[in-house]
Write a protein that holds these residues in place. Structure first.
Motif, PDB file in Angstrom:
ATOM      1  N   SER A  37      -8.888  -7.217   0.884  1.00  0.00           N
ATOM      2  CA  SER A  37      -7.853  -8.474   0.701  1.00  0.00           C
ATOM      3  C   SER A  37      -8.209  -9.793   1.454  1.00  0.00           C
TER       4      SER A  37
ATOM      5  N   GLY B   2       1.791  -0.324  -8.071  1.00  0.00           N
ATOM      6  CA  GLY B   2       1.171  -0.943  -6.942  1.00  0.00           C
ATOM      7  C   GLY B   2       0.740  -2.393  -7.541  1.00  0.00           C
TER       8      GLY B   2
ATOM      9  N   LEU C 207       0.779  -1.307   0.142  1.00  0.00           N
ATOM     10  CA  LEU C 207      -0.236  -0.006  -0.029  1.00  0.00           C
ATOM     11  C   LEU C 207       0.768   1.173   0.009  1.00  0.00           C
TER      12      LEU C 207
ATOM     13  N   VAL D  63      -7.620   3.890   3.284  1.00  0.00           N
ATOM     14  CA  VAL D  63      -6.928   3.126   2.283  1.00  0.00           C
ATOM     15  C   VAL D  63      -6.611   1.719   2.868  1.00  0.00           C
ATOM     16  N   VAL D  64      -5.925   1.791   4.115  1.00  0.00           N
ATOM     17  CA  VAL D  64      -5.494   0.709   4.734  1.00  0.00           C
ATOM     18  C   VAL D  64      -6.672  -0.170   5.205  1.00  0.00           C
TER      19      VAL D  64
ATOM     20  N   VAL E 279      -5.259  -5.515  -5.005  1.00  0.00           N
ATOM     21  CA  VAL E 279      -5.139  -4.519  -4.067  1.00  0.00           C
ATOM     22  C   VAL E 279      -4.059  -3.067  -4.363  1.00  0.00           C
ATOM     23  N   GLY E 280      -3.076  -3.914  -4.716  1.00  0.00           N
ATOM     24  CA  GLY E 280      -1.927  -2.649  -5.306  1.00  0.00           C
ATOM     25  C   GLY E 280      -2.585  -1.662  -6.342  1.00  0.00           C
TER      26      GLY E 280
ATOM     27  N   ALA F 248      -8.337  -1.911   2.050  1.00  0.00           N
ATOM     28  CA  ALA F 248      -7.338  -2.843   1.744  1.00  0.00           C
ATOM     29  C   ALA F 248      -7.400  -3.998   2.563  1.00  0.00           C
TER      30      ALA F 248
ATOM     31  N   VAL G 277       3.537   2.813   7.070  1.00  0.00           N
ATOM     32  CA  VAL G 277       3.195   3.379   5.719  1.00  0.00           C
ATOM     33  C   VAL G 277       4.132   4.656   5.703  1.00  0.00           C
TER      34      VAL G 277
ATOM     35  N   ALA H  66      -5.248   0.346  -4.852  1.00  0.00           N
ATOM     36  CA  ALA H  66      -4.663   1.280  -3.824  1.00  0.00           C
ATOM     37  C   ALA H  66      -4.071   2.657  -4.710  1.00  0.00           C
TER      38      ALA H  66
END
Length: 223
Positions: A115, A53, A42, A107-108, A84-85, A111, A155, A88
């Protein structure tokens, strides 16, 4: 991808996977395991965009599929992290600078939940029903909670390193040289304008003095 991007992403993904397998997985926390590899993907996606990503996510997921003690089919988590990448990376800001921490945190959470759902969905397609026995609701809640608590320590640092890797010293020296040339060009042009104006002023004064002298001579002749 550039070589510096590939090198940095490979190194950090390997480190994240080692920490996740050797430390986080052995904590025996209730529910899911904190996904350090997901947070690494991410962070890179928020800097490099959706293409970077997706590529980093696929590589990180494939490495997770092959690393022991993996108990699922190879390529399953690679598909999850690739999707997911990519998604994101669509949240990457246009200027590359994040205005607040609210966006990355959302976003976290998205995701972590996405996921887990995608991983369980792909597992259901291949006959893996482990998510039903563990409890999908508790997995979603704990995955989002653990990743959200771990994200502020992971991150921002990876995003800073990714931005630093983008600054090529040769490019900076070249741009500084160009800037110096432009600056010297502006200075020289400015000096030329000043000299030209000074010369124009001197010529104007000389013309005025000649006209004045001519007037005086004509006046004398008239007298």
């Amino acid at each position: 991808m550039r070589f510096n991007r590939l090198l940095l992403a490979s190194a950090l993904v390997v480190v994240a996977l080692m920490v996740q397998v050797s430390v986080l997985a052995r904590l025996h926390l209730p529910g899911a395991v904190p996904d350090l590899v997901l947070l690494t993907v991410l962070a890179f996606a928020l800097v490099y965009g959706h293409v970077g990503g997706a590529l980093i996510g696929f590589g990180a997921g494939l490495l997770s599929d092959l690393a022991p003690p993996a108990d699922h089919a190879a390529g399953r988590y690679a598909l999850v992290l690739c999707v997911v990448g990519y998604l994101a990376g669509l949240a990457k800001p246009e200027n590359g600078r994040l205005k607040s921490a609210a966006g990355p945190m959302l976003v976290v959470v998205a995701a972590a939940i996405g996921s887990t759902l995608l991983y369980a969905g792909v597992g259901a397609l291949v006959g893996d029903t482990a998510a039903r026995h563990v409890g999908l609701g508790s997995l979603l809640f704990t995955a989002a909670l653990y990743d959200l608590l771990l994200a502020p320590f992971v991150v921002p640092g990876i995003m800073w390193l990714a931005r630093r890797a983008e600054n090529d010293p040769l490019a900076e020296s070249g741009s500084s040289g160009k800037t110096a040339d432009v600056a010297s060009g502006w200075l020289s042009s400015g000096t030329g304008l000043r000299i030209g104006s000074q010369r124009g002023g001197l010529r104007a004064k000389a013309v005025k003095s000649r006209v004045a002298r001519a007037g005086r001579i004509k006046g004398v002749k008239r007298l």
